[in-house]
Design a protein around this motif. Structure first.
Motif, PDB file in Angstrom:
ATOM      1  N   VAL A 117       0.994  -1.207   0.062  1.00  0.00           N
ATOM      2  CA  VAL A 117       0.053   0.147  -0.042  1.00  0.00           C
ATOM      3  C   VAL A 117       0.854   1.310  -0.095  1.00  0.00           C
ATOM      4  O   VAL A 117       0.268   2.481   0.268  1.00  0.00           O
ATOM      5  CB  VAL A 117      -0.971   0.052   1.139  1.00  0.00           C
ATOM      6  N   LEU A 118       2.110   1.041  -0.431  1.00  0.00           N
ATOM      7  CA  LEU A 118       2.945   2.205  -0.110  1.00  0.00           C
ATOM      8  C   LEU A 118       2.500   3.214  -1.316  1.00  0.00           C
ATOM      9  O   LEU A 118       3.032   4.401  -0.926  1.00  0.00           O
ATOM     10  CB  LEU A 118       4.421   1.789  -0.481  1.00  0.00           C
ATOM     11  N   HIS A 119       1.924   2.947  -2.203  1.00  0.00           N
ATOM     12  CA  HIS A 119       1.818   4.191  -3.289  1.00  0.00           C
ATOM     13  C   HIS A 119       0.797   5.184  -2.711  1.00  0.00           C
ATOM     14  O   HIS A 119       0.561   6.223  -3.425  1.00  0.00           O
ATOM     15  CB  HIS A 119       1.142   3.455  -4.256  1.00  0.00           C
ATOM     16  N   VAL A 120       0.125   4.798  -1.666  1.00  0.00           N
ATOM     17  CA  VAL A 120      -0.815   5.663  -1.014  1.00  0.00           C
ATOM     18  C   VAL A 120      -0.524   6.301   0.362  1.00  0.00           C
ATOM     19  O   VAL A 120      -1.116   7.163   0.918  1.00  0.00           O
ATOM     20  CB  VAL A 120      -2.417   5.437  -1.184  1.00  0.00           C
ATOM     21  N   ALA A 121       0.175   5.214   1.078  1.00  0.00           N
ATOM     22  CA  ALA A 121       0.461   5.254   2.481  1.00  0.00           C
ATOM     23  C   ALA A 121       1.475   6.547   2.866  1.00  0.00           C
ATOM     24  O   ALA A 121       2.645   6.555   2.261  1.00  0.00           O
ATOM     25  CB  ALA A 121       0.754   3.992   3.320  1.00  0.00           C
ATOM     26  N   GLU A 122       0.957   7.433   3.744  1.00  0.00           N
ATOM     27  CA  GLU A 122       2.025   8.283   4.387  1.00  0.00           C
ATOM     28  C   GLU A 122       2.648   7.717   5.618  1.00  0.00           C
ATOM     29  O   GLU A 122       3.759   8.423   5.874  1.00  0.00           O
ATOM     30  CB  GLU A 122       1.194   9.721   4.562  1.00  0.00           C
ATOM     31  N   LEU A 123       2.146   6.933   6.330  1.00  0.00           N
ATOM     32  CA  LEU A 123       2.609   6.539   7.603  1.00  0.00           C
ATOM     33  C   LEU A 123       2.002   4.901   7.798  1.00  0.00           C
ATOM     34  O   LEU A 123       0.855   4.704   7.330  1.00  0.00           O
ATOM     35  CB  LEU A 123       2.041   7.525   8.836  1.00  0.00           C
ATOM     36  N   ALA A 124       2.802   4.065   8.446  1.00  0.00           N
ATOM     37  CA  ALA A 124       2.392   2.974   8.758  1.00  0.00           C
ATOM     38  C   ALA A 124       2.216   2.744  10.416  1.00  0.00           C
ATOM     39  O   ALA A 124       3.080   3.194  11.104  1.00  0.00           O
ATOM     40  CB  ALA A 124       3.167   1.742   8.399  1.00  0.00           C
ATOM     41  N   ARG A 125       0.922   2.323  10.795  1.00  0.00           N
ATOM     42  CA  ARG A 125       0.493   2.349  12.278  1.00  0.00           C
ATOM     43  C   ARG A 125       0.462   0.910  12.380  1.00  0.00           C
ATOM     44  O   ARG A 125      -0.525   0.195  11.862  1.00  0.00           O
ATOM     45  CB  ARG A 125      -0.685   3.346  12.355  1.00  0.00           C
ATOM     46  N   ILE A 126       1.175   0.127  13.185  1.00  0.00           N
ATOM     47  CA  ILE A 126       1.325  -1.330  13.355  1.00  0.00           C
ATOM     48  C   ILE A 126       0.873  -1.546  14.652  1.00  0.00           C
ATOM     49  O   ILE A 126       1.190  -1.109  15.707  1.00  0.00           O
ATOM     50  CB  ILE A 126       2.804  -1.677  13.025  1.00  0.00           C
ATOM     51  N   ASP A 127       0.098  -2.552  14.705  1.00  0.00           N
ATOM     52  CA  ASP A 127      -0.526  -3.069  16.023  1.00  0.00           C
ATOM     53  C   ASP A 127       0.573  -3.849  16.722  1.00  0.00           C
ATOM     54  O   ASP A 127       1.340  -4.811  16.299  1.00  0.00           O
ATOM     55  CB  ASP A 127      -1.803  -4.128  15.674  1.00  0.00           C
ATOM     56  N   GLY A 128       1.023  -3.637  18.258  1.00  0.00           N
ATOM     57  CA  GLY A 128       1.904  -4.424  18.865  1.00  0.00           C
ATOM     58  C   GLY A 128       2.968  -3.249  19.205  1.00  0.00           C
ATOM     59  O   GLY A 128       2.893  -2.234  19.347  1.00  0.00           O
ATOM     60  N   ASN A 129       4.110  -4.037  19.703  1.00  0.00           N
ATOM     61  CA  ASN A 129       5.006  -3.076  20.325  1.00  0.00           C
ATOM     62  C   ASN A 129       6.558  -3.006  19.470  1.00  0.00           C
ATOM     63  O   ASN A 129       7.502  -2.615  20.172  1.00  0.00           O
ATOM     64  CB  ASN A 129       5.304  -3.638  21.830  1.00  0.00           C
ATOM     65  N   ALA A 130       6.508  -3.677  18.570  1.00  0.00           N
ATOM     66  CA  ALA A 130       7.667  -3.713  17.527  1.00  0.00           C
ATOM     67  C   ALA A 130       7.435  -3.431  16.166  1.00  0.00           C
ATOM     68  O   ALA A 130       6.306  -3.710  15.627  1.00  0.00           O
ATOM     69  CB  ALA A 130       8.142  -5.441  17.622  1.00  0.00           C
ATOM     70  N   LEU A 131       8.319  -2.947  15.645  1.00  0.00           N
ATOM     71  CA  LEU A 131       8.424  -2.343  14.259  1.00  0.00           C
ATOM     72  C   LEU A 131       9.032  -3.193  13.501  1.00  0.00           C
ATOM     73  O   LEU A 131      10.504  -3.564  13.776  1.00  0.00           O
ATOM     74  CB  LEU A 131       8.829  -0.831  14.058  1.00  0.00           C
ATOM     75  N   PRO A 132       8.867  -3.682  12.209  1.00  0.00           N
ATOM     76  CA  PRO A 132       9.651  -4.460  11.349  1.00  0.00           C
ATOM     77  C   PRO A 132      10.900  -3.682  10.938  1.00  0.00           C
ATOM     78  O   PRO A 132      10.626  -2.418  10.502  1.00  0.00           O
ATOM     79  CB  PRO A 132       8.852  -5.071  10.095  1.00  0.00           C
ATOM     80  N   HIS A 133      11.915  -4.295  10.709  1.00  0.00           N
ATOM     81  CA  HIS A 133      13.207  -3.979   9.920  1.00  0.00           C
ATOM     82  C   HIS A 133      12.807  -3.423   8.600  1.00  0.00           C
ATOM     83  O   HIS A 133      12.234  -4.541   8.063  1.00  0.00           O
ATOM     84  CB  HIS A 133      14.368  -4.537  10.174  1.00  0.00           C
ATOM     85  N   GLY A 134      13.391  -2.396   8.082  1.00  0.00           N
ATOM     86  CA  GLY A 134      13.312  -2.266   6.620  1.00  0.00           C
ATOM     87  C   GLY A 134      11.858  -1.648   6.174  1.00  0.00           C
ATOM     88  O   GLY A 134      11.807  -1.927   5.018  1.00  0.00           O
ATOM     89  N   LEU A 135      11.049  -1.299   6.937  1.00  0.00           N
ATOM     90  CA  LEU A 135       9.962  -0.646   6.367  1.00  0.00           C
ATOM     91  C   LEU A 135      10.075   0.677   5.508  1.00  0.00           C
ATOM     92  O   LEU A 135      11.165   1.413   5.778  1.00  0.00           O
ATOM     93  CB  LEU A 135       9.056  -0.099   7.607  1.00  0.00           C
ATOM     94  N   PRO A 136       9.368   0.736   4.548  1.00  0.00           N
ATOM     95  CA  PRO A 136       9.779   1.726   3.433  1.00  0.00           C
ATOM     96  C   PRO A 136       9.026   3.069   3.621  1.00  0.00           C
ATOM     97  O   PRO A 136       9.091   3.879   2.740  1.00  0.00           O
ATOM     98  CB  PRO A 136       9.125   0.895   2.098  1.00  0.00           C
ATOM     99  N   CYS A 137       8.571   3.176   4.903  1.00  0.00           N
ATOM    100  CA  CYS A 137       7.939   4.507   5.359  1.00  0.00           C
ATOM    101  C   CYS A 137       7.968   4.897   6.632  1.00  0.00           C
ATOM    102  O   CYS A 137       8.084   3.721   7.394  1.00  0.00           O
ATOM    103  CB  CYS A 137       6.499   4.723   4.760  1.00  0.00           C
ATOM    104  N   PRO A 138       7.567   5.919   7.302  1.00  0.00           N
ATOM    105  CA  PRO A 138       7.512   6.375   8.440  1.00  0.00           C
ATOM    106  C   PRO A 138       6.658   5.169   9.241  1.00  0.00           C
ATOM    107  O   PRO A 138       5.583   5.014   8.503  1.00  0.00           O
ATOM    108  CB  PRO A 138       7.290   7.566   8.676  1.00  0.00           C
ATOM    109  N   ALA A 139       6.765   5.153  10.485  1.00  0.00           N
ATOM    110  CA  ALA A 139       5.647   4.232  11.095  1.00  0.00           C
ATOM    111  C   ALA A 139       5.869   4.183  12.597  1.00  0.00           C
ATOM    112  O   ALA A 139       6.841   4.855  13.266  1.00  0.00           O
ATOM    113  CB  ALA A 139       6.281   2.418  10.832  1.00  0.00           C
ATOM    114  N   GLU A 140       4.954   3.776  13.201  1.00  0.00           N
ATOM    115  CA  GLU A 140       4.595   3.750  14.775  1.00  0.00           C
ATOM    116  C   GLU A 140       3.893   2.716  14.968  1.00  0.00           C
ATOM    117  O   GLU A 140       3.287   1.881  14.352  1.00  0.00           O
ATOM    118  CB  GLU A 140       3.933   5.050  15.169  1.00  0.00           C
TER     119      GLU A 140
END
Length: 211
Positions: A108-131
């Motif tokens: 969904v990177l073609h439209v997403a400005e930010l990734a909001r991920i359920d949980g307490n960890a972020l995957p390595h190598g995400l292609p956009c800002p995330a929380e």
């Protein structure tokens, strides 16, 4: 912008101003069989809202199916990823889930400005800002929607596996370690879709292996 290791750091200004947020959640980390499934959903401004969203675990199967259809119709973008048993066994279930999350965000990177991920960890190598949001599937509508897509998609996959391997009862327990599943696993040994890196499956493999 990504750092030296390629990982994006969260820009608080981006987070506050983001309108196209990719909610990300998974289904199937705990089962003994089948893939772990991750979904990402982006709702954009001006889209028809989906009413009745909630954590997928708080909804019955019929309600999840109804909401699934509304989400895929009304979302600005969505993407579902299945990480199969072979990859789970090779890199472990946590890393497989993180990998699935990254792949879902990439979808969904073609439209997403930010990734909001359920949980307490972020995957390595995400292609956009995330929380990361602990308990996000009860707090954020996009994460709720992602939890529904992931759960419905995985349940459908397990029902399909049941057609091939009916002796395990996948359509009923979806691969979780219920007494009926454990009994079937002991009686028949594991099938190719069981996670051999999980202790109960290893134990059943040892029992069913020729002496």
């Amino acid at each position: 912008m990504p750092g030296a290791d390629g990982q994006f750091t969260l820009d608080l200004a981006v987070a506050r101003g983001a309108q196209r947020i990719a909610g990300v959640d998974e289904a199937g980390r705990g089962p003994l069989a089948g893939p772990v499934v991750v979904a990402a959903v982006v709702f954009g401004p001006g889209r028809t809202p989906v009413n009745g969203l909630n954590d997928s675990k708080q909804l019955n199967a019929r309600r999840r199916e109804t909401l699934y259809e509304r989400i895929v119709e009304r979302a600005l973008a969505w993407h579902v990823v299945a990480v199969e048993v072979e990859e789970i066994d090779r890199i472990n279930i946590f890393q497989a889930t993180m990998l699935g999350m990254r792949r879902a965000v990439e979808g969904v990177l073609h439209v997403a400005e930010l990734a909001r991920i359920d949980g307490n960890a972020l995957p390595h190598g995400l292609p956009c800002p995330a929380e990361a949001w602990i308990g996000g599937d009860a707090r954020d509508r996009a994460i709720m929607a992602a939890s529904i897509l992931a759960k419905v998609s995985r349940d459908r996959m397990m029902v399909a596996l049941h057609e091939q391997w009916p002796q395990y009862g996948f359509a009923d327990h979806k691969g979780y370690s219920t007494p009926a599943h454990l009994s079937a696993l002991t009686a028949h040994g594991p099938c190719p879709h069981h996670r051999r890196s999980f202790a109960p499956v290893r134990a059943a493999s040892a029992v069913s292996a020729p002496g």
